[in-house]
Design a protein around this motif. Structure first.
Motif, short mmCIF file in Angstrom:
data_model
loop_
_atom_site.label_atom_id
_atom_site.label_comp_id
_atom_site.label_asym_id
_atom_site.label_seq_id
_atom_site.Cartn_x
_atom_site.Cartn_y
_atom_site.Cartn_z
N THR A 32 -2.47 -23.32 12.00
CA THR A 32 -3.39 -23.05 10.89
C THR A 32 -3.76 -21.57 10.83
N PHE A 33 -3.99 -20.98 11.99
CA PHE A 33 -4.31 -19.54 12.00
C PHE A 33 -3.15 -18.74 11.41
N ASN A 34 -1.94 -19.08 11.81
CA ASN A 34 -0.78 -18.35 11.29
C ASN A 34 -0.64 -18.51 9.79
N LEU A 35 -0.90 -19.72 9.33
CA LEU A 35 -0.83 -19.99 7.90
C LEU A 35 -1.88 -19.17 7.14
N LEU A 36 -3.07 -19.16 7.68
CA LEU A 36 -4.14 -18.39 7.03
C LEU A 36 -3.80 -16.90 7.03
N LYS A 37 -3.32 -16.41 8.18
CA LYS A 37 -2.99 -14.98 8.31
C LYS A 37 -1.88 -14.57 7.35
N ASN A 38 -0.84 -15.40 7.33
CA ASN A 38 0.36 -15.00 6.58
C ASN A 38 0.30 -15.31 5.10
N ARG A 39 -0.46 -16.31 4.71
CA ARG A 39 -0.41 -16.71 3.30
C ARG A 39 -1.74 -16.55 2.57
N PHE A 40 -2.85 -16.78 3.23
CA PHE A 40 -4.12 -16.87 2.50
C PHE A 40 -4.99 -15.62 2.60
N LYS A 42 -5.77 -11.99 2.50
CA LYS A 42 -5.17 -10.74 2.01
C LYS A 42 -6.22 -9.64 2.04
N LYS A 43 -5.80 -8.42 1.82
CA LYS A 43 -6.73 -7.28 1.87
C LYS A 43 -7.89 -7.46 0.91
N GLU A 44 -7.60 -8.06 -0.26
CA GLU A 44 -8.62 -8.17 -1.32
C GLU A 44 -9.54 -9.37 -1.14
N GLY A 45 -9.17 -10.28 -0.27
CA GLY A 45 -10.00 -11.47 -0.07
C GLY A 45 -9.15 -12.66 0.35
N VAL A 46 -9.73 -13.83 0.24
CA VAL A 46 -8.99 -15.04 0.63
C VAL A 46 -8.48 -15.72 -0.63
N ALA A 59 -7.10 -16.24 -8.47
CA ALA A 59 -8.47 -15.95 -8.03
C ALA A 59 -8.58 -15.89 -6.51
N TYR A 60 -9.51 -15.04 -6.06
CA TYR A 60 -9.88 -15.06 -4.65
C TYR A 60 -11.12 -15.95 -4.52
N CYS A 61 -11.28 -16.49 -3.35
CA CYS A 61 -12.30 -17.53 -3.17
C CYS A 61 -13.50 -16.94 -2.42
N ASP A 62 -14.66 -16.89 -3.13
CA ASP A 62 -15.85 -16.30 -2.51
C ASP A 62 -16.32 -17.10 -1.31
N LYS A 63 -16.41 -18.43 -1.51
CA LYS A 63 -16.96 -19.22 -0.38
C LYS A 63 -15.99 -19.20 0.82
N CYS A 64 -14.68 -19.01 0.53
CA CYS A 64 -13.72 -18.97 1.64
C CYS A 64 -13.92 -17.72 2.49
N TYR A 65 -14.49 -16.67 1.86
CA TYR A 65 -14.78 -15.46 2.61
C TYR A 65 -15.81 -15.80 3.71
N ALA A 66 -16.75 -16.70 3.35
CA ALA A 66 -17.73 -17.15 4.33
C ALA A 66 -17.03 -17.88 5.48
N ASN A 85 -6.77 -8.72 9.05
CA ASN A 85 -5.98 -9.06 7.86
C ASN A 85 -6.71 -8.79 6.55
N ILE A 86 -8.00 -8.60 6.64
CA ILE A 86 -8.78 -8.48 5.40
C ILE A 86 -9.45 -7.12 5.30
#
Lengths: 337, 232
Positions: A32-40, A42-46, A59-66, A85-86
């Protein structure tokens, strides 16, 4: 990914008899960490989500930033660093409705917990204060979250927060609770929103140590456990059988079950949570890209055909809590619980 | 005294305590009948898949590996012709049992009896629960009782419409060794059942204790079982 439509139809049809299982907790965490790192992440957000055709949302996800902030410390414990990554995410936005208030409060609380992000909490506190009194809040879990924010920002005392919780929840059983807990007043609330509410209630208990809050939480969890005994899962409607399971919902309920186990050492809840987590593990393994859909089966209402980032973040949290619950059990069995 | 024992899965049932309990009941001069529910092949498959789903098929497979005489043929040798019914909760089964006016029904099955069954059979229903009541209700009782109380216990109780909520007749604690697995604890506990049952049937006093409170448990996840087994 599109094969998930057929796989999920089959798995759901034989839900009662399929043994949902997966790899070890740590292996799923690393996947899951690898998936998040590689796909979700990004520099601009999640990135909010991928769809079944593997297209990412704009869209980037505000609550996912939390949730991203909350996952950083967890990832470090398992030898992964999500943080780099962000970049600096732009959070200077107007808060226009209760959902945005929810998202910003979530970022506020997770950044308050992580030293490297304290500055975000400070900035957001003023931003939320400026808007939150103007927004109509109808959803119970957001009312609770807002009250928790008021307590943190000094607008409410501990006693006032406790009174607010009692006012919102006292004498409300699960069914009534769910009538007024949706993100959108036109829609029926699901296990997802209920999971939020219970975790917020747990946060409030941890911060206030209020006996009254604990008793309310205990009564909901006991009732939920009885529902689990009956169905061996929580359908999206929670108190009755339905044609879909909200995976985010069962992760959030697992989260509060595990937190409760860690608090009072009642392993009935941990056991239920372990079974619920197994569904997520199984679906992750069966997916070609190792993603987890928000809804099971993937084509049903409630983020249909979507694989959101938040489901993965919740998965990370519950797996980490599961490992803690197992460690507690290993250390406690010398002494009867 | 007229007794009926109600079990499931006649093709694979080879549990020793049932043989002993029925032999002892006959020796004590009681009239004994045996009923078997869940006789259809699909019910065996469903039971296997359910056990597999919730992480523990070892008890059944260990028992089958032992290749003991099946209880069904043992009962036939004793002169009892077990009655097979597909669903013990069916009206047909209820009518058949009710017509015999048994004093006691002794139940050892993996399903919940319907309210219609409990109210319709005109007999008191007994069950042995593998943990202490009222504390530990529900399934995987040996495992939960060990985790919560650190003991191996059984409770003889009446059955009512709830899950393990009928009046408590007696409780027994069974000593176990540190090295015992849950399977071995189950074996030791089952060895105690015939004497507990016969002691009650032969005693003239019937003290029934309230069975209120306690918690309802469901399947214990395999990972929890593995952790606590290591400490046994």
């Amino acid at each position: 990914m599109i094969l998930d439509v057929f796989k999920h139809k089959l798995f759901f049809s034989f839900f009662k008899y399929i043994r949902f299982t997966g790899l070890s907790d740590k292996e799923h965490l690393l996947i899951t960490f690898n998936l998040l790192k590689n796909r979700f992440v990004k520099k601009e957000g999640v990135i909010r989500e991928f769809n079944i055709l593997n297209f990412k949302s704009d869209a980037y996800c505000d609550k996912c930033y939390a949730y991203f902030i909350a996952s950083i410390d967890i990832s470090k414990r398992y030898g992964v660093d999500l943080e780099k990554n962000i970049g600096n995410v732009d959070l200077k936005k107007e808060i226009l409705n209760q959902n945005e208030l929810f998202n910003f409060c979530q970022i506020y609380f997770s950044s308050k917990k992580n030293k490297s992000f304290h500055w975000i909490a400070q900035e957001l506190e003023e931003q939320i204060k400026a808007y939150h009194s103007k927004i109509e809040v109808t959803s119970l879990h957001i009312k609770l979250l807002k009250s928790r924010f008021d307590f943190h920002s000094g607008a409410l005392t501990k006693k006032e927060l406790e009174s607010k919780v009692m006012k919102y929840l006292e004498d409300k059983d699960l069914r009534e609770l769910m009538k007024n807990n949706s993100f959108s007043p036109e829609k029926q609330s699901t296990s997802h929103e209920l999971g939020y509410l219970l975790n917020i209630l747990m946060d409030i208990f941890e911060e206030t140590k209020s006996k009254h809050v604990f008793l309310i939480l205990e009564s909901y969890l006991e009732k939920l456990h009885l529902i689990f005994v009956r169905h061996k899962v929580f359908y999206s409607t929670v108190y009755r059988k339905a044609d879909r399971i909200n995976i985010s919902g069962i992760f959030l309920i697992s989260k509060v079950f595990l937190r409760y186990t860690l608090l009072i050492k009642d392993f009935r809840y941990a056991s239920a949570a372990f079974f619920l987590i197994d569904i997520g593990k199984y679906l992750q393994l069966k997916n070609h890209k190792k993603m987890i859909s928000n809804t099971f089966p993937v084509y049903k209402y409630g983020s249909p055909f979507k694989y959101p980032a938040w489901t993965l973040f919740y998965f990370v949290e519950v797996l980490d809590l599961k490992i803690s619950a197992k460690n507690l059990l290993k250390n406690e069995t010398g002494v009867r619980i | 005294m007229k007794l009926a024992f109600v079990f499931n899965y006649p093709l694979i049932d080879n549990v020793d305590w049932k043989k002993t309990a029925i032999q002892k009941s006959i020796d004590a001069g009681y009239n004994v009948d045996v009923y078997y529910g869940k006789t259809h092949l699909s019910q065996y498959v469903k039971a296997y898949l359910t056990k597999r789903k919730f992480g523990n098929t070892s008890t059944a497979s260990n028992r089958l590996k032992e290749k003991k005489e099946k209880n069904y043929s043992f009962f036939v040798k004793l002169g009892i012709k077990p009655v097979k019914v597909k669903d013990i909760n069916s009206q047909k089964a209820i009518d058949r049992i009710a017509s015999k006016n048994y004093d006691y029904l002794i139940i050892a099955i993996d399903q919940i009896l319907s309210k219609r069954f409990i109210e319709g059979i005109n007999s008191k229903i007994l069950n042995i629960h593998y943990a202490t009541l009222p504390d530990i209700k529900g399934v995987n009782a040996i495992e939960w009782n060990y985790l919560v109380n650190g003991k191996c216990e059984l409770t003889l109780h009446y059955i009512d419409a709830g899950i393990d909520t009928g009046g408590i007749i007696r409780k027994e604690e069974i000593p176990y060794d540190k090295e015992d697995s849950f399977y071995m604890m189950r074996e030791k506990l089952q060895k105690k059942i015939p004497s507990t049952l016969l002691d009650f049937l032969q005693s003239s006093k019937e003290n029934v204790f309230e069975n209120k409170g306690g918690l309802l448990y469901t399947y214990m996840h395999k990972e929890i079982q593995e952790i606590i087994t290591k400490t046994l």
